[in-house]
Write a protein that holds these residues in place. Structure first.
Motif: not given
Length: 218
Positions: A96-101, A139-144, A146-152
């Motif tokens: 689930y991407d861009d979740v709130t709350g 996990f810390a969001k990756q800079s640059g 890398r997209d950890l969400f897509e990697e998973f």
């Protein structure tokens, strides 16, 4: 003779094409005996889903992201096809991407990581009776680039090591006896990514997370 490969795989869904499934090799453990275990390699394979017949066609069509399966793949001209498949655990991987709350336990887990100046922190969560019901990771969001969400989601960074920790370290039935639900949540307004390995895919905790973050529920 067509070469074949047999082993245990994690189904990662259809991140590239709806007509093919992504499998990742996770090794095989028979009866929990160490001498029958093979180390996971997490090698990916895209397997075609069409042009099967009979029971095999039904079995292939029913596979979904997160399922743990034993399968035999036939490699015809270098392209893998299912020749046999058996579901070991009807586990689910849900993204689930861009979740709130985002829930407080996830925020608290991230605060510990920040205090330790660490890129990740994990903790076991428990129900009101004090029994373990999940393993929560921030996990810390990756800079640059890398997209950890897509990697998973695509298996570049495997989720299975996090799933296996529960089997190895907690007093809960193994995945083959109690399917897991693994939620990967990317909050829109927080600097971290959440992976929540819920120990019962059909339990109250899993249903609560789905009803909170799945836009198709409710």
């Amino acid at each position: 003779m067509t070469p074949t490969t047999s082993g245990r795989f994690r189904v990662l869904g259809r991140p590239r094409d709806p007509g093919e499934l992504l499998l990742v090799s996770v090794g095989t453990i028979e009866g929990g005996a160490a001498e029958h275990a093979t180390e996971p390699t997490f090698d990916p394979a895209y397997v075609g889903m069409t042009e099967y017949s009979g029971d095999l066609a039904d079995d292939v069509a029913s596979l979904a992201a997160g399922n743990l399966i034993d399968a035999t793949l036939a490699w015809d001209d270098g392209e893998p096809r299912f020749s046999a498949v058996d579901v070991v655990a009807d586990s689910a991987f849900e993204f689930y991407d861009d979740v709130t709350g985002i829930f407080e336990a996830a925020k608290e887990t991230w605060m510990v990581a920040e205090a330790d100046n660490a890129a990740m922190h994990g903790r076991v969560t428990r129900n009101t009776d004090g029994e373990p019901n999940g393993a929560l990771y921030a996990f810390a969001k990756q800079s640059g680039a890398r997209d950890l969400f897509e990697e998973f989601r695509t298996g570049v960074t495997p989720l299975d090591p996090l799933v296996r920790r529960a089997d190895e370290g907690e007093s809960v039935p193994p995945e083959a006896e109690q399917a897991r639900a693994v939620f990967v949540l990317r909050p829109i307004d927080e600097p971290f990514l959440v992976v929540y390995v819920v120990f019962r895919s059909d339990g109250v905790l899993a249903e609560t997370i789905r009803s909170t973050y799945d836009p198709s529920v409710g």
